[in-house]
Motif scaffolding. Sequence first.
Motif, PDB file in Angstrom:
ATOM      1  N   PRO A   5     -39.879  -3.965  -6.340  1.00 27.41           N
ATOM      2  CA  PRO A   5     -39.929  -5.099  -7.255  1.00 27.41           C
ATOM      3  C   PRO A   5     -38.719  -6.025  -7.037  1.00 27.41           C
ATOM      4  O   PRO A   5     -37.840  -5.749  -6.243  1.00 27.41           O
ATOM      5  CB  PRO A   5     -39.898  -4.465  -8.636  1.00 27.41           C
ATOM      6  N   GLU A   6     -38.686  -7.070  -7.803  1.00 28.46           N
ATOM      7  CA  GLU A   6     -37.640  -8.063  -7.637  1.00 28.46           C
ATOM      8  C   GLU A   6     -36.246  -7.525  -7.911  1.00 28.46           C
ATOM      9  O   GLU A   6     -35.267  -8.004  -7.346  1.00 28.46           O
ATOM     10  CB  GLU A   6     -37.924  -9.260  -8.541  1.00 28.46           C
ATOM     11  N   ASP A   7     -36.123  -6.502  -8.765  1.00 24.64           N
ATOM     12  CA  ASP A   7     -34.791  -5.975  -9.094  1.00 24.64           C
ATOM     13  C   ASP A   7     -34.360  -4.864  -8.132  1.00 24.64           C
ATOM     14  O   ASP A   7     -33.438  -4.121  -8.414  1.00 24.64           O
ATOM     15  CB  ASP A   7     -34.743  -5.497 -10.543  1.00 24.64           C
ATOM     16  N   ASP A   8     -35.014  -4.729  -6.986  1.00 22.23           N
ATOM     17  CA  ASP A   8     -34.682  -3.781  -5.913  1.00 22.23           C
ATOM     18  C   ASP A   8     -34.766  -2.313  -6.301  1.00 22.23           C
ATOM     19  O   ASP A   8     -34.127  -1.471  -5.684  1.00 22.23           O
ATOM     20  CB  ASP A   8     -33.292  -4.085  -5.344  1.00 22.23           C
ATOM     21  N   GLU A   9     -35.546  -1.967  -7.321  1.00 21.88           N
ATOM     22  CA  GLU A   9     -35.771  -0.557  -7.645  1.00 21.88           C
ATOM     23  C   GLU A   9     -37.066  -0.133  -6.953  1.00 21.88           C
ATOM     24  O   GLU A   9     -38.024  -0.896  -6.890  1.00 21.88           O
ATOM     25  CB  GLU A   9     -35.904  -0.357  -9.155  1.00 21.88           C
ATOM     26  N   PRO A  10     -37.105   1.081  -6.415  1.00 17.61           N
ATOM     27  CA  PRO A  10     -38.335   1.528  -5.747  1.00 17.61           C
ATOM     28  C   PRO A  10     -39.493   1.646  -6.735  1.00 17.61           C
ATOM     29  O   PRO A  10     -39.306   2.004  -7.890  1.00 17.61           O
ATOM     30  CB  PRO A  10     -37.971   2.894  -5.170  1.00 17.61           C
ATOM     31  N   THR A  11     -40.694   1.330  -6.271  1.00 15.22           N
ATOM     32  CA  THR A  11     -41.895   1.413  -7.095  1.00 15.22           C
ATOM     33  C   THR A  11     -42.362   2.866  -7.118  1.00 15.22           C
ATOM     34  O   THR A  11     -42.376   3.545  -6.097  1.00 15.22           O
ATOM     35  CB  THR A  11     -42.999   0.528  -6.500  1.00 15.22           C
ATOM     36  N   SER A  12     -42.771   3.350  -8.304  1.00  9.13           N
ATOM     37  CA  SER A  12     -43.230   4.735  -8.415  1.00  9.13           C
ATOM     38  C   SER A  12     -44.602   4.888  -7.763  1.00  9.13           C
ATOM     39  O   SER A  12     -45.348   3.919  -7.589  1.00  9.13           O
ATOM     40  CB  SER A  12     -43.307   5.146  -9.883  1.00  9.13           C
ATOM     41  N   PHE A  13     -44.914   6.124  -7.417  1.00 11.20           N
ATOM     42  CA  PHE A  13     -46.213   6.421  -6.809  1.00 11.20           C
ATOM     43  C   PHE A  13     -47.343   6.039  -7.755  1.00 11.20           C
ATOM     44  O   PHE A  13     -48.369   5.491  -7.338  1.00 11.20           O
ATOM     45  CB  PHE A  13     -46.295   7.905  -6.434  1.00 11.20           C
ATOM     46  N   GLY A  14     -47.176   6.322  -9.043  1.00  7.82           N
ATOM     47  CA  GLY A  14     -48.200   5.996 -10.025  1.00  7.82           C
ATOM     48  C   GLY A  14     -48.466   4.508 -10.096  1.00  7.82           C
ATOM     49  O   GLY A  14     -49.614   4.068 -10.177  1.00  7.82           O
ATOM     50  N   GLN A  15     -47.407   3.723 -10.051  1.00  4.92           N
ATOM     51  CA  GLN A  15     -47.571   2.270 -10.105  1.00  4.92           C
ATOM     52  C   GLN A  15     -48.249   1.756  -8.838  1.00  4.92           C
ATOM     53  O   GLN A  15     -49.102   0.884  -8.890  1.00  4.92           O
ATOM     54  CB  GLN A  15     -46.214   1.585 -10.307  1.00  4.92           C
ATOM     55  N   THR A  22     -50.331   3.388  -7.025  1.00  9.22           N
ATOM     56  CA  THR A  22     -51.733   3.802  -7.113  1.00  9.22           C
ATOM     57  C   THR A  22     -52.516   2.858  -8.032  1.00  9.22           C
ATOM     58  O   THR A  22     -53.630   2.449  -7.707  1.00  9.22           O
ATOM     59  CB  THR A  22     -51.823   5.249  -7.619  1.00  9.22           C
ATOM     60  N   LYS A  23     -51.933   2.521  -9.182  1.00  9.01           N
ATOM     61  CA  LYS A  23     -52.612   1.602 -10.107  1.00  9.01           C
ATOM     62  C   LYS A  23     -52.818   0.235  -9.471  1.00  9.01           C
ATOM     63  O   LYS A  23     -53.885  -0.372  -9.598  1.00  9.01           O
ATOM     64  CB  LYS A  23     -51.790   1.457 -11.387  1.00  9.01           C
ATOM     65  N   ASP A  24     -51.803  -0.247  -8.769  1.00  7.67           N
ATOM     66  CA  ASP A  24     -51.925  -1.547  -8.107  1.00  7.67           C
ATOM     67  C   ASP A  24     -53.010  -1.510  -7.024  1.00  7.67           C
ATOM     68  O   ASP A  24     -53.805  -2.441  -6.893  1.00  7.67           O
ATOM     69  CB  ASP A  24     -50.585  -1.959  -7.486  1.00  7.67           C
ATOM     70  N   TRP A  25     -53.023  -0.431  -6.250  1.00  8.99           N
ATOM     71  CA  TRP A  25     -54.030  -0.287  -5.196  1.00  8.99           C
ATOM     72  C   TRP A  25     -55.433  -0.242  -5.794  1.00  8.99           C
ATOM     73  O   TRP A  25     -56.356  -0.875  -5.294  1.00  8.99           O
ATOM     74  CB  TRP A  25     -53.752   0.978  -4.377  1.00  8.99           C
ATOM     75  N   TYR A  26     -55.599   0.498  -6.910  1.00 13.64           N
ATOM     76  CA  TYR A  26     -56.911   0.588  -7.553  1.00 13.64           C
ATOM     77  C   TYR A  26     -57.365  -0.772  -8.063  1.00 13.64           C
ATOM     78  O   TYR A  26     -58.520  -1.149  -7.902  1.00 13.64           O
ATOM     79  CB  TYR A  26     -56.875   1.612  -8.699  1.00 13.64           C
ATOM     80  N   LYS A  27     -56.463  -1.515  -8.707  1.00 14.17           N
ATOM     81  CA  LYS A  27     -56.827  -2.841  -9.210  1.00 14.17           C
ATOM     82  C   LYS A  27     -57.264  -3.759  -8.077  1.00 14.17           C
ATOM     83  O   LYS A  27     -58.202  -4.537  -8.213  1.00 14.17           O
ATOM     84  CB  LYS A  27     -55.656  -3.463  -9.968  1.00 14.17           C
ATOM     85  N   LYS A  28     -56.572  -3.663  -6.940  1.00 20.41           N
ATOM     86  CA  LYS A  28     -56.886  -4.511  -5.800  1.00 20.41           C
ATOM     87  C   LYS A  28     -58.266  -4.176  -5.217  1.00 20.41           C
ATOM     88  O   LYS A  28     -59.015  -5.051  -4.810  1.00 20.41           O
ATOM     89  CB  LYS A  28     -55.811  -4.341  -4.730  1.00 20.41           C
ATOM     90  N   HIS A  29     -58.620  -2.876  -5.191  1.00 21.29           N
ATOM     91  CA  HIS A  29     -59.846  -2.418  -4.535  1.00 21.29           C
ATOM     92  C   HIS A  29     -60.937  -1.966  -5.514  1.00 21.29           C
ATOM     93  O   HIS A  29     -61.897  -1.328  -5.106  1.00 21.29           O
ATOM     94  CB  HIS A  29     -59.528  -1.267  -3.579  1.00 21.29           C
ATOM     95  N   GLU A  30     -60.802  -2.310  -6.785  1.00 18.67           N
ATOM     96  CA  GLU A  30     -61.745  -1.815  -7.794  1.00 18.67           C
ATOM     97  C   GLU A  30     -63.200  -2.172  -7.489  1.00 18.67           C
ATOM     98  O   GLU A  30     -64.077  -1.298  -7.579  1.00 18.67           O
ATOM     99  CB  GLU A  30     -61.352  -2.327  -9.181  1.00 18.67           C
TER     100      GLU A  30
END
Length: 107
Positions: A6-16, A18-26
Amino acid sequence: MTDLTPEDDEPTSFGQKTKDWYKKHEPTIRVAFGVTLAVGLVVVAHLYLSKDGEEYESGDIEASPEHESGSEPTEPRQSSLDPDRDPFLRRLPPGHRASDAAKARYR
């Protein structure tokens, strides 16, 4: 290449992720699920309907010396549900007896 942080340079969690991938490919996931479900139902219906009218032909079962009357059984043999019986002991149709050779093999 996509940015995984993300913009604040913290790594994205696996759960997040996965949710983003699902929304993209729903839509694709829903179509794949629907097609899989439809094909599965067609296969089950075909198997159910093809077994319904099917019967054993007398040519499928060879005549054996164990049958006294010489006629073939009309129903397939079924295992006994009695837990005290030997599971490898076959129950013959009514009116049929095992030959002496079959009894000797069992012993």
